[in-house]
Design an enzyme around this catalytic site. Structure first.
Site, PDB file in Angstrom:
ATOM      1  N   ASP A  50      23.773  39.230  25.580  1.00 35.08           N
ATOM      2  CA  ASP A  50      23.992  38.200  26.590  1.00 35.08           C
ATOM      3  C   ASP A  50      24.751  37.055  25.919  1.00 35.08           C
ATOM      4  OD1 ASP A  50      23.713  36.848  29.020  1.00 35.08           O
ATOM      5  OD2 ASP A  50      21.907  35.829  28.317  1.00 35.08           O
ATOM      6  N   THR A  67      24.516  33.225  27.041  1.00 32.97           N
ATOM      7  CA  THR A  67      23.731  32.000  26.971  1.00 32.97           C
ATOM      8  C   THR A  67      22.407  32.227  26.261  1.00 32.97           C
ATOM      9  OG1 THR A  67      24.715  31.286  29.063  1.00 32.97           O
ATOM     10  CG2 THR A  67      22.734  30.124  28.329  1.00 32.97           C
ATOM     11  N   ASP A  70      17.641  36.807  26.336  1.00 35.86           N
ATOM     12  CA  ASP A  70      16.538  35.846  26.284  1.00 35.86           C
ATOM     13  C   ASP A  70      16.077  35.380  27.652  1.00 35.86           C
ATOM     14  OD1 ASP A  70      18.669  34.208  27.043  1.00 35.86           O
ATOM     15  OD2 ASP A  70      17.871  32.485  25.954  1.00 35.86           O
TER      16      ASP A  70
END
Length: 932
Positions: free
Chosen positions: A621, A623, A820
């Site tokens: 990912d 961010t 996350d």
């Protein structure tokens, strides 16, 4: 009564907490809510209609509650907060939760579940840890009826319980012959007593209540490192003096002593083995001395007594060795034969037992033996020295193994030492020292310079630098100020501060790390299946080889042929070591998992540790994974309203969201002293943004897909400005009021300093790195270009990430996914190795196989290096164990004798066998010095 309900509409831990609080606000009920599966287990004093529960939930959000028949067989699909499509669950009249005792393995669990489901009108789901049965029934069925069917298939007890998993119940052994106390079904887990497991994991992750030996392989059970208990101290002369720390008595000045002196089970086993070892040496050395001198041509001992009397001396000296020091080997050997779980102790018991019994019969009935067994003095060659020396050397091996094994769990013990035993409570402005177990959520605690942080929480007053190296593996202290989180076990710097306790006991990060390491250490790696399959046939094959050895030597060997055959048969039994095979994998896994924990890499199980070495694709990912995950608002561009008005609108909307970008907007508004307003009809749309109603205006904040969904038109002029920002690697959110785009907010999130180096190293190791982000194509390309990523995909919804992973897996790729966020949870679960950043959400961490405490890509490099080192170590151990047995058994059988005249004494065989297991453990311990 206890009922179980399905909740729809929860998408994160914040939703779960909100639902649980809302339900617990209803008088007369106690609710426990889980996110995955989305269930509420509710204990109520009297029946409360589902409509009343639904009303309470509707007041706090778009959540739906319904009694359900689903108890975990299939995971219900969690709907988005914004979803209007609520799936109708299957209805049941009533659902009860019961505690089941007597289950110790998955076989027990399956048997209990199948048995309960044979009862007409019920659907039962049974779990092993905690040992609970959730039963949906059309009409009430008495507990006695459930007990009756379970008693027919085993020693299981069932009783309705108020415990819903907050505390783990104790588990009885399957083989227990004692009855169960039905009055005390639920017993909180006793950390002081501890639990025990087999170091070879013969029965998987099965735990045992008492110390002893494994019923399968016969090895000493190992105590699971338990949480540190608060040790209290008292004065020998003044027992009324009790403190939580050592020191001197304030009355008489004497040194304080522990109230309850404790010793770990490992130390007890080691001390017991050491005591037996001393006894064995004391009596074995004289026997060995007598036997060796007998081989001399002019035996000086015969001048003192004749051979017959010296044989009696050997017999008397051998009794303490056989029947005390080494008796446990015979007990374990007998158990292994009775249960047909043949193991190392089967071979030791047969080998030494044959030598000892042969010597006894030879002493009392010498005439039944052929002449070739007799010496020049007319007596039988006795083997008391062989039996006792073998026992002594095996004891030595067990002793060294016990000492080495205690070091394999050294990482867990070091983590346990981090837990402080006391804290300073700030109550009404007064400091008071309390035990760590007396801390409650919400307590204010003062942390002085050099103190360990007692629990997880946030700083409310003051600032300091915190050494977090013991948890993150990073040596540089971290600056902390008001509002920052601190973790239990980390060490405060040279300033004092006050913190509020948020997570205590088993909820703290340190406790979770310890539990995860314990669980992973006991799990089995797929590579262990090879050793397991060989171990099944190992002992019978060795026994057959031993028998063949005797007959081949007796038929074709030189004189005395039967003596040669007897000695070599014993040597074959003694030298074989199935334990070296069995320990090869578990020891490396235990040390490797511990090493990972010390470096901030938390591994869920041994399979993940093995598979991490095989990955060839990493999906990441953007961010919070590649970037810092700490976005900040750079600017707000307003077209029709003032910047302050737009900030007021979007901050008010974002106060209900847990997304990092939302937090950045709210933080920016608070810094500018902008007040927030209540928002109605708030909805979070996964992968797009958030919408709501504020002062009768419909507000939407998010990406272009959201604008299309709400029908907002984006002009060419504003689109051009947004693209310019995006090409600089910034995230831009559109702002729409009543379907009109009235501005945008630019948010920056810096790329982590370690990301570029980590990605470069992974590519160097042959791993393809692909970035999948929900951000726009321009921002994604800017980040990809900076990191030299050749593969990336922008505008990804959670289901898009899932499809990419499934496609790669269909191509035969081994895929790891690093993320996350809540949106990453499905992809993390689908990937071969899910890697959660410790900075992320609880949902993401729960879905992952590996968690990086520090939360940067460099941790993935470390995890891959660790996996490679552990797998290499396991292969070395297996190679050594295989080669040792493949070469050792034939040499002991005497295959070298025709060519080189070499024979192996059973005593040398015992020495080799003892050190084979120790060498495997010592090799595994080398992982502790691994540089990641």
């Amino acid at each position: 009564m206890i009922h179980t309900y399905t909740i729809t509409g929860m998408t994160c831990d914040g939703c779960r907490t909100k639902v649980e609080k809302a339900l617990n606000a209803i008088e007369g009920i106690e609710a426990n809510v889980t996110l995955n599966p989305p269930l509420a287990t509710i204990t109520m004093e009297k029946h409360i209609p589902t409509e009343q529960l639904q009303e309470a939930l509707r007041a706090v959000g778009k959540y739906n509650i319904e009694m359900t028949m689903n108890h975990g067989h299939e995971k219900p699909v969690a709907k988005s907060c914004c979803s209007t499509d609520v799936k109708e669950p299957k209805k049941a009249t009533m659902t009860h939760t019961y505690t089941v005792t007597g289950m110790t393995c998955d076989g027990c669990r399956t048997k209990v579940e199948k048995t309960l489901n044979t009862i007409e009108g019920i659907e039962a789901n049974v779990i092993l840890d905690p040992p609970l049965a959730t039963i949906a029934m059309e009409k009430h069925i008495p507990t006695e009826q459930l007990q009756e069917v379970l008693a027919a298939v085993g020693k299981y007890n069932i009783e309705m319980t108020m415990n819903h998993g907050h505390e783990k119940s104790s588990v009885k052994s399957c083989c227990s012959t004692t009855g169960h106390d039905k009055k005390k079904i639920v017993v909180p887990h006793n950390h002081a007593g501890g639990k025990y497991y087999c170091p070879m994991h013969c029965e998987g992750e099965k735990m045992y209540d008492k110390a002893g030996d494994c019923p399968v392989c016969g090895m000493d059970l190992v105590q699971e490192p338990a949480a540190v208990q608060v040790q209290q101290y008292t004065c020998p002369m003044h027992p009324e003096v009790i403190t939580n720390s050592p020191g001197s008595c304030p009355i008489c000045g004497m040194d304080l002593v522990p109230v309850e002196p404790t010793d770990t089970e490992e130390n007890k086993v080691y001390k017991e083995l050491l005591r037996k070892m001393r006894i064995a040496i004391l009596f074995t050395v004289p026997i060995f001395f007598i036997a060796m001198i007998e081989m001399m041509h002019d035996n000086p001992l015969l001048k003192i007594m004749d051979v017959g009397k010296w044989n009696w001396v050997q017999l008397l000296f051998s009794l303490p060795v056989i029947f005390h020091a080494g008796w446990m080997f015979f007990v374990r050997g007998w158990k292994s034969i009775v249960t047909w779980n043949l193991n190392m102790f089967t071979l030791i018991a047969i080998g030494t037992g044959m030598a000892f019994l042969f010597s006894i019969v030879g002493m009392f009935f010498p005439d039944i033996f052929p002449e070739e067994f007799k010496s020049d003095h007319g007596t039988i060659h006795l083997y008391f020295e062989a039996a006792t020396v073998i026992i002594t050397l095996v004891l030595l091996g067990q002793l060294l193994e016990a000492r080495a094994h205690s070091q394999t769990s050294g990482a867990i013990k070091e983590l346990l030492k981090l837990a402080p035993t006391e804290a300073t409570l700030v109550l009404d402005g007064v400091d008071k020292v309390i035990a760590i177990h007396d801390i409650k959520k919400g307590d204010l605690l003062r942390v002085k310079p050099g103190d360990k942080i007692p629990v997880d929480g946030k700083i409310t007053d003051g600032e300091s630098t915190i050494d977090e190296s013991m948890i993150t593996g990073e040596p540089i202290p971290v600056d902390k100020k008001v509002g920052d989180t601190v973790s239990s076990g980390t060490i405060n710097g040279n300033k004092s501060f006050v913190m509020v306790a948020e997570k205590v006991g088993s909820e703290t990060l340190l406790s979770q790390i310890i539990q995860m390491v314990n669980n992973a250490s006991r799990s089995r790696a797929p590579i262990q299946k090879l050793a397991d399959s060989i171990a099944k046939y190992f002992v019978p094959i060795v026994v057959i080889i031993s028998i063949l050895t005797f007959f081949i030597w007796a038929k074709f060997g030189p004189e005395p042929a039967m003596v040669y055959g007897f000695i070599n048969a014993i040597a074959v039994l003694i030298i074989a070591c199935p334990c070296a095979l069995g320990l090869a994998t578990p020891m490396s896994v235990m040390v490797g998992v511990g090493k990972g924990a010390q470096s901030g890499i938390l591994i869920k199980n041994a399979e993940a540790l093995e598979n991490m070495n095989k990955i060839n694709v990493l999906i990441t990912d953007k961010t919070g994974t590649i970037t810092e995950g700490k976005p900040s608002v750079e600017k707000i561009v307003a077209l029709q309203y003032s910047e302050e008005e737009l900030l007021h609108y979007i901050a008010s909307l974002n106060q209900y969201s847990e997304h990092p970008l939302a937090e950045a907007v709210v933080k920016f508004a608070k810094a500018k002293n902008v007040s927030l307003t209540k928002v109605d009809d708030f909805e979070s749309i996964a992968g797009k943004g958030v919408v709501g109603t504020i002062i009768d205006k419909k507000l939407a904040l998010g990406n272009k897909k959201l604008m299309e969904q709400v029908g907002a038109i984006v002009s060419g002029a504003i689109e051009e400005k947004i693209i310019t920002e995006q090409k600089l690697g910034k995230t831009v959110s559109y702002i729409a009021l009543d379907a009109n785009v009235v501005g945008f907010v630019t948010i920056t999130d810096a790329i982590k300093a370690t990301s570029a180096a980590a990605i470069k190293e992974l590519m160097h190791q042959g791993v393809e790195v692909i970035m999948l982000t929900g951000d726009n194509i321009n921002t994604a390309k800017a980040v990809a270009d900076e990191l030299h990523l050749t593969s990336f995909q922008a505008g990804c919804l959670p289901e898009d990430k899932l499809k990419v992973i499934e496609k790669l897996q269909a191509e035969g790729k081994i895929v790891a996914m690093a993320g996350d966020g809540i949106n990453d949870a499905p992809a993390l679960a689908q990937s071969d190795i899910g890697i959660a950043m410790g900075t992320g959400t609880d949902v993401a961490i729960e879905s992952a196989k590996i968690t990086l405490v520090k939360g940067d890509l460099q941790g993935i490099v470390k995890a891959k290096n660790l996996s490679h080192a552990v797998m290499s170590n396991i292969k070395q151990n297996l190679f050594f164990a295989f080669v040792y047995n493949i070469l050792g058994v034939p040499i002991a059988a005497g295959v070298l004798y025709p060519f080189f005249g070499i024979l192996l004494s059973p005593m040398i065989a015992a020495l080799a066998m003892s050190f084979s297991s120790v060498s495997v453990i010592v090799n595994a311990l080398r992982l502790r010095s691994l540089k990641l």
